[in-house]
Design an enzyme around this catalytic site. Sequence first.
Site, mmCIF file in Angstrom:
data_model
loop_
_atom_site.group_PDB
_atom_site.id
_atom_site.type_symbol
_atom_site.label_atom_id
_atom_site.label_comp_id
_atom_site.label_asym_id
_atom_site.label_seq_id
_atom_site.Cartn_x
_atom_site.Cartn_y
_atom_site.Cartn_z
ATOM 1 N N THR A 161 94.401 15.377 60.493
ATOM 2 C CA THR A 161 94.310 16.464 59.517
ATOM 3 C C THR A 161 95.657 17.022 59.094
ATOM 4 O OG1 THR A 161 94.053 18.100 61.297
ATOM 5 C CG2 THR A 161 92.040 17.164 60.353
ATOM 6 N N CYS A 201 89.813 22.477 66.763
ATOM 7 C CA CYS A 201 89.673 22.971 65.391
ATOM 8 C C CYS A 201 88.451 22.328 64.736
ATOM 9 C CB CYS A 201 90.925 22.635 64.588
ATOM 10 S SG CYS A 201 90.794 23.070 62.833
ATOM 11 N N CYS A 259 92.363 18.794 55.715
ATOM 12 C CA CYS A 259 92.279 20.175 56.190
ATOM 13 C C CYS A 259 92.752 21.143 55.107
ATOM 14 C CB CYS A 259 93.121 20.316 57.449
ATOM 15 S SG CYS A 259 93.439 22.008 57.959
ATOM 16 N N GLU A 290 95.741 14.403 68.329
ATOM 17 C CA GLU A 290 94.557 14.465 67.473
ATOM 18 C C GLU A 290 94.043 13.076 67.127
ATOM 19 O OE1 GLU A 290 93.341 15.534 62.928
ATOM 20 O OE2 GLU A 290 94.872 16.820 63.838
ATOM 21 N N ASN A 301 102.326 18.649 61.058
ATOM 22 C CA ASN A 301 102.219 19.336 59.767
ATOM 23 C C ASN A 301 103.556 19.946 59.355
ATOM 24 O OD1 ASN A 301 102.040 22.580 59.898
ATOM 25 N ND2 ASN A 301 101.198 21.752 61.792
ATOM 26 N N HIS A 325 99.704 10.587 68.435
ATOM 27 C CA HIS A 325 99.440 12.018 68.282
ATOM 28 C C HIS A 325 98.116 12.368 68.955
ATOM 29 C CE1 HIS A 325 98.506 15.869 66.335
ATOM 30 N NE2 HIS A 325 99.791 15.961 66.025
ATOM 31 N N CYS A 382 97.494 29.000 60.988
ATOM 32 C CA CYS A 382 96.234 28.788 60.276
ATOM 33 C C CYS A 382 95.112 29.361 61.140
ATOM 34 C CB CYS A 382 96.001 27.307 59.993
ATOM 35 S SG CYS A 382 95.737 26.296 61.479
ATOM 36 N N SER A 437 105.480 18.993 65.860
ATOM 37 C CA SER A 437 104.399 19.389 64.960
ATOM 38 C C SER A 437 104.360 18.474 63.744
ATOM 39 C CB SER A 437 104.598 20.844 64.502
ATOM 40 O OG SER A 437 103.756 21.158 63.416
ATOM 41 N N HIS A 447 101.304 22.890 68.850
ATOM 42 C CA HIS A 447 102.675 22.394 68.884
ATOM 43 C C HIS A 447 103.656 23.515 68.545
ATOM 44 C CE1 HIS A 447 101.472 17.893 68.417
ATOM 45 N NE2 HIS A 447 101.519 18.288 69.681
#
Length: 459
Positions: free
Chosen positions: A305, A206, A343, A236, A374, A234, A115, A372, A145
């Site tokens: 996100t 980000c 996101c 984030e 996502n 995590h 991304c 990861s 990640h």
Amino acid sequence: MATITTQLRSALLSPAASPSRRARRAPSSVRCDSSAASSLSASASLDADFDKKQFRHNLTRSDNYNRKGFGHKKETLELMSQEYTSDVIKTLKENGNQHTWGPVTVKLAEAYGFCWGVERAVQIAYEARKQFPDDRIWLTNEIIHNPTVNKRLEDMGVQNIPVDAGIKDFDVVEQGDVVVLPAFGAAVEEMYTLNEKKVQIVDTTCPWVSKVWNMVEKHKKGDYTSIIHGKYSHEETVATASFAGTYIIVKNIAEASYVCDYILGGQLDGSSSTKEEFLEKFKNAVSPGFDPDVDLVKVGIANQTTMLKGETEEIGKLVEKTMMRRFGVENVNDHFIAFNTICDATQERQDAMYQLVKEKVDLILVVGGWNSSNTSHLQEIGELSGIPSYWIDSEQRIGPGNKISYKLNHGELVEKENWLPEGPITIGVTSGASTPDKVVEDALQKVFEIKRQEVLQAA
């Protein structure tokens, strides 16, 4: 552990906000476990009235802070293109995301891979190495990640701050060093410690992540508790929670339902229990001193996100309906703040995966780092579709022969023989937002070789 002094606070920060409901209430007789709090403040202990928003504002305008790069964008992007692009992916894109190589047809998801936030983070990290060729460069966490990218930065001499028993050792960082904040961001306590050490801070956070920080700061200003949909360990979510005031982190709809049932006194589904059991269940996922009887009266939603978009939306609707039921439809705006922090890149990749599972494919290959978030949700969509889905972090998980080692969405590692069916096959392919195209190509080349050997043996 350093504590902010009154002198420093008055020099850097605006006056503290008026006392919140937490300051006005009597201390609770039941306290949450402190382990989560300690993980958030491993680098520094900040006073309760420390103005995190103003600190971040001032930090971003200081001489030792950079978030835009150093003027080497063109050459670093060229280097990244050489290292991470793929002729196989290029061929797929030139042919409507579908192409056949011998007995293997590949269908590529419409949205996949790097991304723009990840590409930006890696590119700025590359710039930092070029700008400071002789300086020590540290990362507070993995930049993204993905093991391939992280190994490349390690080869460039970019080091991770060491961790001992779950605590980062910032003592290794010295004045004049360069410290890169990863795409996930960093906890405010870490930023404060680095600023005190007078290092050069290179921030690759980000913008979508910092947007969530702005949301939880809005919650804090309005005396709302942040219900954060995410994984409490995590990177984030750790960073987001550090900017929140009062918070609770829920991993999924089941945990959100438990919280909502508690708010309604057991009248939702009866899943919740006593206050003590509530605090035990969420001991690693709440702010210090969290009291569910006080802190779930006014709530706002935020999210990690990279979580599953549909589940975040479902949690938001559930909490809103719960507050309507508890306090009345006419009063809901006084007790609930909606969110808009999903996101775009995460949403696009998940939507593309939902479309891919509708295609006629024999199996799906999901490529991305095993840590990861996502990517795990892309695998989750594949598993829920009933199509055989294989989540690998590199081509090394394929072979020898027709064997694969892969992860399931919930984390179990599985080995499977003869995972590729005999004869012509159609494979659906997607990759996480931190995965370079070259990593996907390397995995597909392994698939092509297995099928090539099958053809040779049948000849």
